[in-house]
Design an enzyme around this catalytic site. Structure first.
Site, PDB file in Angstrom:
ATOM      1  N   SER A 163       5.121  -1.039   3.960  1.00 39.70           N
ATOM      2  CA  SER A 163       5.358  -2.381   4.493  1.00 39.70           C
ATOM      3  C   SER A 163       5.403  -3.405   3.366  1.00 39.70           C
ATOM      4  O   SER A 163       4.515  -3.446   2.514  1.00 39.70           O
ATOM      5  CB  SER A 163       4.257  -2.765   5.484  1.00 39.70           C
ATOM      6  OG  SER A 163       4.219  -1.865   6.562  1.00 39.70           O
ATOM      7  N   GLU A 201      -7.927  -0.906   6.715  1.00 38.63           N
ATOM      8  CA  GLU A 201      -6.615  -1.001   7.349  1.00 38.63           C
ATOM      9  C   GLU A 201      -6.736  -0.916   8.861  1.00 38.63           C
ATOM     10  O   GLU A 201      -6.137  -1.711   9.596  1.00 38.63           O
ATOM     11  CB  GLU A 201      -5.701   0.115   6.838  1.00 38.63           C
ATOM     12  CG  GLU A 201      -4.317   0.116   7.481  1.00 38.63           C
ATOM     13  CD  GLU A 201      -3.438   1.237   6.963  1.00 38.63           C
ATOM     14  OE1 GLU A 201      -2.202   1.087   6.996  1.00 38.63           O
ATOM     15  OE2 GLU A 201      -3.973   2.283   6.549  1.00 38.63           O
ATOM     16  N   SER A 228       1.799   6.733   2.539  1.00 34.84           N
ATOM     17  CA  SER A 228       2.504   7.746   3.328  1.00 34.84           C
ATOM     18  C   SER A 228       3.663   8.372   2.549  1.00 34.84           C
ATOM     19  O   SER A 228       4.298   7.725   1.711  1.00 34.84           O
ATOM     20  CB  SER A 228       3.050   7.128   4.612  1.00 34.84           C
ATOM     21  OG  SER A 228       2.008   6.650   5.420  1.00 34.84           O
ATOM     22  N   GLN A 270       0.854  -1.189   0.000  1.00 34.06           N
ATOM     23  CA  GLN A 270       0.000   0.000   0.000  1.00 34.06           C
ATOM     24  C   GLN A 270       0.888   1.235   0.000  1.00 34.06           C
ATOM     25  O   GLN A 270       1.613   1.487   0.964  1.00 34.06           O
ATOM     26  CB  GLN A 270      -0.885  -0.033   1.242  1.00 34.06           C
ATOM     27  CG  GLN A 270      -1.742   1.186   1.469  1.00 34.06           C
ATOM     28  CD  GLN A 270      -2.485   1.096   2.776  1.00 34.06           C
ATOM     29  OE1 GLN A 270      -3.042   0.068   3.121  1.00 34.06           O
ATOM     30  NE2 GLN A 270      -2.495   2.178   3.536  1.00 34.06           N
ATOM     31  N   GLU A 325      -3.231  10.300  17.589  1.00 33.41           N
ATOM     32  CA  GLU A 325      -3.896  11.607  17.562  1.00 33.41           C
ATOM     33  C   GLU A 325      -4.957  11.669  16.464  1.00 33.41           C
ATOM     34  O   GLU A 325      -6.064  12.179  16.662  1.00 33.41           O
ATOM     35  CB  GLU A 325      -2.855  12.714  17.361  1.00 33.41           C
ATOM     36  CG  GLU A 325      -1.903  12.906  18.539  1.00 33.41           C
ATOM     37  CD  GLU A 325      -0.799  11.852  18.603  1.00 33.41           C
ATOM     38  OE1 GLU A 325      -0.092  11.790  19.616  1.00 33.41           O
ATOM     39  OE2 GLU A 325      -0.641  11.092  17.624  1.00 33.41           O
TER      40      GLU A 325
END
Length: 413
Positions: free
Chosen positions: A170, A253, A138, A135, A380
């Site tokens: 990953s 996810e 990021s 995936q 967060e």
């Protein structure tokens, strides 16, 4: 509430148990029982080869991705049958870690947005472990702001040309395919100018660089794209609708991570029943028992929250924002339990050698915990999602809301 199996469930459990007993790599059971959560290495075996062999054997016998439709490589199983299988597979389920992204995140996205021909061609190979997926979300400059990504895709006839960089990907070094979110229009607000694709990870122009972790392993990677060409036929969803497509991936996810994270509670409880303190067994210490009770309650809550999510999936629902709860609680719990177990062991708690009777397991959990708390959204971010989309509280102030992406002030852009 009755948790006993019905006659049909008992028959399914007996069938699963018998097949696992006859086919599982039992010679690895002890070692798998000692490995930490997430991806891992085996002492004398290639974990990728062992995992692929086990997954293929399950698929050939109809035990892979039980909840997927049969046409896509699954079994069309009931939610409770999926739960029963996971219970019976036990430690051998850890061999599925390398497929978690493909089966838990990419697969559901393909089911929702790919063409029927693509689904029938791609999904069975994901289910069988023949093809590993990653995936590509990021980016180094975005932090937790996925919509702030800069990897760009520019139209070139019937293809798109991609340039940019992804990070913390990953399993990219093992992957044959990946799903990729890009920016296709910088002149609109950041959430509106994104487009999703899937691509072959062996495409010209892709460079993968493993990142060394504190554990010594390299599960994560940097991935660079230089003039990578992707056919428009591999676009998932409409141009500019990539954010909505990504929500399908992200919700799955968070559910996948929350459902599979090993909190370490069973291992901690076993340790407390064995380790001696100055006052006797650790489990007899009231302070220790109080901590154990708290974590036992959380573990039970995580288990039944997962069952509820699985039931929702069986009704055709997309995983919702409430699935952020499992990942938030599970990741924090893993870190707390690992640190507490190491404290109980004293100086021996620092040992990292898995061959030592007291070494390896809990330090590895502690090393893994920060990644669990970041992957799929930081604590967060998840708290904001729960507050705003589950509890209905007022949203955070967002100064870039409605501002074209290329007009947002960013140092260094």
């Amino acid at each position: 509430m009755n948790f006993d199996d019905t006659p049909q469930e008992a028959a399914f459990r007996a069938s699963a148990r018998a097949w696992i007993a006859a086919n599982a790599p039992v010679e690895l059971a002890d070692e798998l029982g000692r490995v930490p959560s997430g991806r891992f290495q085996l002492k004398n075996r290639d974990v990728v080869q062992v995992s692929c062999a086990w997954q293929k054997k399950k698929a050939d016998a109809g035990w892979a991705c039980l909840h997927w439709p049969k046409d896509y490589g699954g079994r069309g199983a009931l939610p409770i049958e999926r739960v029963i299988w996971q219970q019976e597979e036990g430690v051998f389920g850890r061999l599925g870690a390398i497929f978690a992204v493909g089966q838990g995140m990419c697969g559901p996205t393909l089911m929702t947005y790919a063409t029927e021909e693509q689904k029938r061609g791609l999904l069975p190979k994901i289910a069988s472990g023949e093809e590993i997926w990653c995936q590509l979300f990021s980016e180094p400059w975005g932090g937790s702001d996925l919509a702030g990504l800069r990897t760009r895709a520019e139209r070139d006839g019937k293809s798109w040309i991609v340039n940019g960089q992804k990070i913390w990907t990953s399993g990219a070094q093992h992957a044959e395919y990946g799903i990729l979110i890009t920016r296709t229009d910088p002149a609109v607000p950041k959430h509106q100018g994104l487009t999703m694709f899937f691509l072959n990870m062996k495409s010209p122009g892709i460079e993968i660089r493993p990142i060394k972790q504190i554990s010594g392993q390299s599960d994560f990677n940097e991935v660079y794209f230089t003039d990578v060409r992707i056919p428009d036929s591999q676009r998932l969803g409409a141009v500019g609708n990539g954010w909505n497509v990504s929500l399908t991936t992200l919700m799955n996810e968070r559910m996948s991570i929350g459902a599979t994270v090993a909190t370490g509670f069973p291992e901690l409880f076993a340790l407390c029943c064995e380790i001696e303190t100055e006052e006797g067994l650790a489990v007899d210490d009231p302070a220790v028992r109080s901590r154990l009770a708290t974590w036992a309650a959380r573990a039970s809550g995580l288990t039944h929250t997962t069952y509820r999510a699985i039931s929702a999936l069986s009704r055709g629902e997309r995983p919702g924002p409430e699935n952020s709860i499992g990942k938030l609680v599970g990741g924090t719990m893993l870190q707390e339990i690992a640190a507490f177990a190491m404290d109980l062991r004293g100086a021996a708690g620092q040992l990292t050698d898995p061959e030592h009777p007291l070494g390896g397991q809990f330090p590895s959990m502690l090393f893994r915990a920060p990644a669990v708390r970041i992957a799929g959204g930081t604590d967060e971010i998840l708290r904001n999602i729960i507050a705003e989309r589950v509890l209905g509280l007022p949203g955070d102030i967002r100064v870039d809301k409605g501002v074209p992406f290329n007009k947002i002030p960013t140092k260094g852009r």
